[in-house]
Motif scaffolding. Structure first.
Motif, PDB file in Angstrom:
ATOM      1  N   PRO A   1      31.278  51.979  31.551  1.00 24.40           N
ATOM      2  CA  PRO A   1      33.066  52.306  31.509  1.00 24.40           C
ATOM      3  C   PRO A   1      33.659  50.893  31.850  1.00 24.40           C
ATOM      4  N   SER A   2      33.156  49.665  32.575  1.00 22.36           N
ATOM      5  CA  SER A   2      33.652  48.750  32.347  1.00 22.36           C
ATOM      6  C   SER A   2      33.624  47.863  31.275  1.00 22.36           C
ATOM      7  N   ALA A   3      32.375  48.114  30.355  1.00 30.07           N
ATOM      8  CA  ALA A   3      32.145  47.271  29.293  1.00 30.07           C
ATOM      9  C   ALA A   3      32.747  48.420  28.018  1.00 30.07           C
TER      10      ALA A   3
ATOM     11  N   PHE B   1      34.462  42.010  29.468  1.00 29.93           N
ATOM     12  CA  PHE B   1      34.901  42.941  30.675  1.00 29.93           C
ATOM     13  C   PHE B   1      33.564  43.029  31.245  1.00 29.93           C
ATOM     14  N   ALA B   2      33.072  43.554  30.531  1.00 31.17           N
ATOM     15  CA  ALA B   2      31.419  43.776  31.853  1.00 31.17           C
ATOM     16  C   ALA B   2      30.761  43.081  32.038  1.00 31.17           C
ATOM     17  N   ASN B   3      31.373  41.714  31.845  1.00 30.07           N
ATOM     18  CA  ASN B   3      30.643  40.705  33.252  1.00 30.07           C
ATOM     19  C   ASN B   3      31.783  39.825  33.966  1.00 30.07           C
ATOM     20  N   GLY B   4      33.154  40.684  33.450  1.00 28.99           N
ATOM     21  CA  GLY B   4      34.004  40.393  34.750  1.00 28.99           C
ATOM     22  C   GLY B   4      34.812  38.609  34.280  1.00 28.99           C
TER      23      GLY B   4
ATOM     24  N   ASP C   1      37.818  39.592  32.827  1.00 27.21           N
ATOM     25  CA  ASP C   1      39.491  39.839  32.774  1.00 27.21           C
ATOM     26  C   ASP C   1      39.653  39.269  34.370  1.00 27.21           C
ATOM     27  N   VAL C   2      38.362  39.851  35.288  1.00 28.76           N
ATOM     28  CA  VAL C   2      38.425  39.108  36.946  1.00 28.76           C
ATOM     29  C   VAL C   2      38.850  38.061  36.534  1.00 28.76           C
TER      30      VAL C   2
END
Length: 172
Positions: free
Chosen positions: A53-55, A132-135, A137-138
């Motif tokens: 989901p995060s990717a 995005f899966a590895n953050g 964006d965070v």
């Protein structure tokens, strides 16, 4: 795995963070088809059912089977290493016990840190797959939040770049 275990007689079998391949080996041990006293350890900093989901990935049927088998590997391994308290809590929920769960912090730790003369606190380094899966964006959101209070002169992204925010399979 069985053949290599017979050949090398290891004290420990360490699985990668991609847990699925250990499933059939552990299943054979659990049902008595393979007898072994060798400890099995895995490192777990995230399960596929959290990563997809995060990717922004839609899992296939086979990926969903891998999700279930991966959870079983977390439950069946003798030892599960986790990088944080949050990961430990997720593993504890799956295993329903604290037994065999150990925290090994990432990426590394030192007993003493020294600030170098050339250290520039306005320069940031993101190390890892840029997705995005590895953050990523965070990380960008965190920098946006602090820019008014902390000078930012340089941001370096070091790692493989994902060229599409969403995978082709999701667009179908």
């Amino acid at each position: 795995i069985v053949a290599l275990e017979d050949r090398f007689k290891p004290d420990l079998i360490e699985g990668s963070d991609y847990l699925f391949p250990l499933h059939s080996y552990l299943e054979r041990r659990r049902c008595g088809l393979h007898r072994s006293r060798t400890l099995v350890a895995t490192f777990n900093h995230g399960l596929l059912n959290h990563i997809y989901p995060s990717a922004a990935l839609l899992p296939s049927e086979s990926a969903m089977r891998e999700f279930a088998l991966e959870i079983q590997v977390v439950r069946w391994a003798d030892v599960v290493l986790a990088p944080s308290e949050a990961a430990t809590a997720r593993i504890r929920e799956l295993r329903r016990t604290d037994k065999g769960i150990y925290i090994v912090r990432e990426p590394f730790s030192a007993p003493k840190w020294n600030r170098q003369e050339s250290f520039d606190p306005s320069r940031f380094l993101y190390f890892g797959r840029v997705s995005f899966a590895n953050g990523a964006d965070v990380f960008a959101g965190m920098l946006t939040a602090i820019v008014g209070h902390w000078p930012i002169s340089d941001i370096t992204f070091l790692g493989r770049r994902e060229t599409m925010p969403f995978r082709r399979a999701d667009a179908i």
